[in-house]
Design a protein around this motif. Structure first.
Motif, PDB file in Angstrom:
ATOM      1  N   LEU A  41       0.714  -1.196  -0.038  1.00 34.97           N
ATOM      2  CA  LEU A  41      -0.052  -0.037  -0.154  1.00 34.97           C
ATOM      3  C   LEU A  41       0.944   1.729  -0.183  1.00 34.97           C
ATOM      4  CD1 LEU A  41      -2.348  -0.783   2.421  1.00 34.97           C
ATOM      5  CD2 LEU A  41      -2.500  -1.004   0.110  1.00 34.97           C
ATOM      6  N   ASP A  42       0.645   2.424  -0.865  1.00 30.89           N
ATOM      7  CA  ASP A  42       0.997   3.053  -1.408  1.00 30.89           C
ATOM      8  C   ASP A  42       0.377   4.392  -0.377  1.00 30.89           C
ATOM      9  OD1 ASP A  42       2.511   5.474  -1.953  1.00 30.89           O
ATOM     10  OD2 ASP A  42       4.056   4.739  -3.825  1.00 30.89           O
ATOM     11  N   ASP A  43       0.870   5.024   0.582  1.00 31.79           N
ATOM     12  CA  ASP A  43      -0.101   6.519   0.719  1.00 31.79           C
ATOM     13  C   ASP A  43       0.676   7.567   0.558  1.00 31.79           C
ATOM     14  OD1 ASP A  43       2.012   6.688   2.007  1.00 31.79           O
ATOM     15  OD2 ASP A  43       1.229   7.170   3.958  1.00 31.79           O
ATOM     16  N   GLY A  44       1.721   7.834  -0.377  1.00 30.59           N
ATOM     17  CA  GLY A  44       2.492   8.871  -0.994  1.00 30.59           C
ATOM     18  C   GLY A  44       2.985   9.021  -0.332  1.00 30.59           C
ATOM     19  N   ASP A  45       3.348   8.957   0.293  1.00 32.42           N
ATOM     20  CA  ASP A  45       4.661   9.218   1.192  1.00 32.42           C
ATOM     21  C   ASP A  45       5.551   8.395   1.945  1.00 32.42           C
ATOM     22  OD1 ASP A  45       5.275  11.192   2.690  1.00 32.42           O
ATOM     23  OD2 ASP A  45       4.752  10.874   4.866  1.00 32.42           O
ATOM     24  N   GLU A  46       5.360   7.166   2.322  1.00 36.64           N
ATOM     25  CA  GLU A  46       5.559   5.771   2.435  1.00 36.64           C
ATOM     26  C   GLU A  46       4.684   4.760   2.382  1.00 36.64           C
ATOM     27  OE1 GLU A  46       6.683   5.053   7.027  1.00 36.64           O
ATOM     28  OE2 GLU A  46       4.640   5.998   6.959  1.00 36.64           O
ATOM     29  N   VAL A  47       5.203   3.240   1.864  1.00 37.76           N
ATOM     30  CA  VAL A  47       4.501   2.210   1.847  1.00 37.76           C
ATOM     31  C   VAL A  47       4.379   1.303   2.742  1.00 37.76           C
ATOM     32  CG1 VAL A  47       5.591   2.185  -1.084  1.00 37.76           C
ATOM     33  CG2 VAL A  47       7.077   0.861   0.678  1.00 37.76           C
ATOM     34  N   HIS A  48       4.099   0.678   2.833  1.00 38.38           N
ATOM     35  CA  HIS A  48       3.289   0.051   3.553  1.00 38.38           C
ATOM     36  C   HIS A  48       2.911  -1.729   3.675  1.00 38.38           C
ATOM     37  CE1 HIS A  48       2.919   3.531   6.460  1.00 38.38           C
ATOM     38  NE2 HIS A  48       1.862   3.297   5.451  1.00 38.38           N
ATOM     39  N   GLU A  49       4.132  -3.329   4.290  1.00 33.85           N
ATOM     40  CA  GLU A  49       3.142  -4.138   3.405  1.00 33.85           C
ATOM     41  C   GLU A  49       2.429  -4.745   3.788  1.00 33.85           C
ATOM     42  OE1 GLU A  49       7.089  -6.237   1.545  1.00 33.85           O
ATOM     43  OE2 GLU A  49       7.996  -4.382   3.002  1.00 33.85           O
ATOM     44  N   VAL A  50       1.699  -5.335   3.196  1.00 34.45           N
ATOM     45  CA  VAL A  50       0.509  -5.553   4.322  1.00 34.45           C
ATOM     46  C   VAL A  50       0.237  -7.242   3.686  1.00 34.45           C
ATOM     47  CG1 VAL A  50      -2.063  -5.928   4.740  1.00 34.45           C
ATOM     48  CG2 VAL A  50      -0.336  -3.438   4.362  1.00 34.45           C
ATOM     49  N   ILE A  51      -0.376  -7.775   5.103  1.00 37.32           N
ATOM     50  CA  ILE A  51      -0.722  -9.425   4.150  1.00 37.32           C
ATOM     51  C   ILE A  51      -1.956  -9.803   4.743  1.00 37.32           C
ATOM     52  CG2 ILE A  51       0.127 -11.945   5.350  1.00 37.32           C
ATOM     53  CD1 ILE A  51       2.979 -11.650   5.461  1.00 37.32           C
ATOM     54  N   PHE A  52      -2.838 -10.491   3.843  1.00 35.96           N
ATOM     55  CA  PHE A  52      -3.720 -10.986   3.951  1.00 35.96           C
ATOM     56  C   PHE A  52      -3.226 -12.688   4.077  1.00 35.96           C
ATOM     57  CE2 PHE A  52      -3.759  -6.921   1.997  1.00 35.96           C
ATOM     58  CZ  PHE A  52      -5.747  -6.308   2.238  1.00 35.96           C
ATOM     59  N   ASN A  53      -4.395 -13.021   5.524  1.00 38.54           N
ATOM     60  CA  ASN A  53      -4.433 -14.632   4.950  1.00 38.54           C
ATOM     61  C   ASN A  53      -5.677 -14.949   4.687  1.00 38.54           C
ATOM     62  OD1 ASN A  53      -6.681 -14.027   6.558  1.00 38.54           O
ATOM     63  ND2 ASN A  53      -5.795 -14.841   8.558  1.00 38.54           N
ATOM     64  N   ARG A  54      -6.067 -16.507   4.477  1.00 41.08           N
ATOM     65  CA  ARG A  54      -7.016 -16.870   3.806  1.00 41.08           C
ATOM     66  C   ARG A  54      -7.986 -16.063   4.118  1.00 41.08           C
ATOM     67  NH1 ARG A  54      -9.154 -22.730   4.522  1.00 41.08           N
ATOM     68  NH2 ARG A  54     -11.532 -22.609   3.045  1.00 41.08           N
ATOM     69  N   GLU A  55      -8.747 -16.274   4.645  1.00 47.03           N
ATOM     70  CA  GLU A  55      -9.971 -15.121   5.395  1.00 47.03           C
ATOM     71  C   GLU A  55     -10.354 -13.575   4.371  1.00 47.03           C
ATOM     72  OE1 GLU A  55     -10.082 -15.501   9.367  1.00 47.03           O
ATOM     73  OE2 GLU A  55     -12.410 -13.976   9.303  1.00 47.03           O
ATOM     74  N   MET A  56      -9.283 -13.413   4.840  1.00 47.95           N
ATOM     75  CA  MET A  56      -9.054 -12.051   4.460  1.00 47.95           C
ATOM     76  C   MET A  56      -9.188 -11.465   2.654  1.00 47.95           C
ATOM     77  SD  MET A  56      -9.730 -10.307   7.423  1.00 47.95           S
ATOM     78  CE  MET A  56      -9.694  -8.554   6.103  1.00 47.95           C
ATOM     79  N   THR A  57      -8.336 -12.850   2.483  1.00 48.83           N
ATOM     80  CA  THR A  57      -8.194 -12.801   0.942  1.00 48.83           C
ATOM     81  C   THR A  57      -9.927 -13.027   0.304  1.00 48.83           C
ATOM     82  OG1 THR A  57      -5.793 -13.344   1.053  1.00 48.83           O
ATOM     83  CG2 THR A  57      -6.943 -14.046  -0.573  1.00 48.83           C
ATOM     84  N   GLU A  58      -9.934 -14.452   0.645  1.00 51.66           N
ATOM     85  CA  GLU A  58     -11.091 -14.220   0.163  1.00 51.66           C
ATOM     86  C   GLU A  58     -12.531 -13.144   0.494  1.00 51.66           C
ATOM     87  OE1 GLU A  58     -11.678 -19.207   1.234  1.00 51.66           O
ATOM     88  OE2 GLU A  58     -12.521 -18.280   2.228  1.00 51.66           O
ATOM     89  N   GLU A  59     -12.158 -12.232   1.796  1.00 50.04           N
ATOM     90  CA  GLU A  59     -13.380 -11.152   1.143  1.00 50.04           C
ATOM     91  C   GLU A  59     -12.918 -10.221   0.323  1.00 50.04           C
ATOM     92  OE1 GLU A  59     -13.138 -10.379   5.931  1.00 50.04           O
ATOM     93  OE2 GLU A  59     -13.720  -7.802   5.162  1.00 50.04           O
ATOM     94  N   LEU A  60     -11.273 -10.148   0.873  1.00 47.55           N
ATOM     95  CA  LEU A  60     -10.587  -9.196  -0.106  1.00 47.55           C
ATOM     96  C   LEU A  60     -11.438  -8.852  -1.820  1.00 47.55           C
ATOM     97  CD1 LEU A  60      -9.043  -6.488  -0.352  1.00 47.55           C
ATOM     98  CD2 LEU A  60      -7.427  -7.459  -0.610  1.00 47.55           C
ATOM     99  N   THR A  61     -11.177 -10.215  -2.001  1.00 48.46           N
ATOM    100  CA  THR A  61     -11.130 -11.097  -4.049  1.00 48.46           C
ATOM    101  C   THR A  61     -12.496 -11.000  -3.935  1.00 48.46           C
ATOM    102  OG1 THR A  61     -10.233 -12.761  -3.247  1.00 48.46           O
ATOM    103  CG2 THR A  61      -8.978 -11.416  -3.534  1.00 48.46           C
TER     104      THR A  61
END
Ligand SMILES: [Zn+2]
Length: 311
Positions: free
Chosen positions: A223-243
């Motif tokens: 994720l890039d907020d224009g200032d910094e980048v953040h690395e984010v991990i989505f587990n299976r449950e969150m991946t299913e919810e997201l996609t």
């Protein structure tokens, strides 16, 4: 009383059971370090206390925290070794002690977060109960490889509280445009060995060699907020919810295409260019997504990057 005199009085009081030492003696030693040797007061205090510990032939945890009482501290504010503090916390978890010298070990929590605690058999303290909240007076902070904990000792006072301490989850929130999905995302296979769960590379676990892997879903996103980048991990449950792509569906996609990377590609197409707000605990450089929320409308990823970098 001057500052040094106050320190001296506290130190003299701490050692009153162990040594015949007057406030004047202590003040003289402190004075010499601070005035003649330009030692900062904190350091001078530590040094003088250490020398009295040597003289008395006792360990630090046999010593009281001083007559002046300690600062009431939030767990998350603890950032120094060997400080005497008072905390109000709930016993979140108790673990099995690995040594006979340890009476109890576990996790304390307060509104600011969680922290490990240890109490020693020699301190002969009453046992803390999981789920109960306590005022713990006179505990000592400890640091090991940048991680802080608190040690209960024979001078620690334990008072059970009527109220229940609210425990914060020390999670952070990051938001920004999802600009990349890293390799090792999508449909992956994990090592089935107990407590391993490493992601297989070409069917191999770096620890256990060739194994029959177990399918899982995961996304490592940037994720890039224009200032910094953040690395984010989505587990299976969150991946299913997201996609909206469930594990079975992902397996079917991979089978149809005879290629597991199709899942990652599909997810990339669905997610890159959107703004997200992700909340969760941090682990090393990663934020582990517990909650995700899409913000606003999709944007062209390329355009977004250019805009983000110009901010
Ligand atoms: Zn393995």
């Amino acid at each position: 009383m001057t500052d040094l005199r106050t320190h001296a009085a506290e130190i003299a009081e701490q050692f009153s059971d162990h040594l015949d030492v007057s406030t004047d003696d202590v003040e003289e030693r402190l004075e010499r370090l601070v005035s003649e040797y330009r030692v900062p007061v904190d350091e001078a205090r530590r040094s003088v206390v250490n020398s009295y510990l040597d003289e008395a032939g006792i360990e630090r945890d046999e010593l009281g925290g001083g007559a002046g009482g300690n600062e009431q501290t939030l767990l998350n504010d603890i950032d120094q070794d060997e400080q005497w503090v008072d905390v109000r916390a709930k016993v979140v978890d108790l673990w099995e002690p690995r040594s006979d010298s340890i009476a109890q070990v576990g996790l304390l929590g307060d509104e600011s977060g969680r922290m490990k605690f240890v109490s020693f058999t020699t301190s002969e303290l009453p046992e803390l109960e999981e789920g109960k909240s306590y005022a713990l007076g006179n505990v000592v902070t400890d640091e090991y490889q940048g991680n802080f904990s608190v040690k209960l000792n024979r001078t620690t006072s334990i008072t059970e509280l009527d109220e229940e301490i609210e425990v914060g989850d020390d999670s952070t929130a990051v938001e920004g445009a999802l600009v990349d999905i890293q390799s090792g995302s999508g449909l992956i296979k994990r090592c089935p060995e107990e407590d391993c769960t490493r992601v297989l590379q070409n069917g191999r676990c770096s620890e256990h060699g060739n194994v029959e892997g177990e399918f899982d879903l995961r996304i490592k996103a940037v994720l890039d907020d224009g200032d910094e980048v953040h690395e984010v991990i989505f587990n299976r449950e969150m991946t299913e919810e997201l996609t909206g792509i469930e594990l079975d569906e992902a397996k079917q996609m991979a089978m149809d295409a005879l290629d597991t990377t199709i899942v990652e590609e599909e997810m990339r197409g669905d997610l890159v260019g959107y703004y997200y707000r992700v909340t969760g605990p941090t682990f090393g450089r990663y934020v582990l997504a517990n909650e995700v929320e899409q913000l606003g409308a999709p944007t062209d990823a390329e355009e977004l990057l250019i805009k983000a970098r110009s901010m």
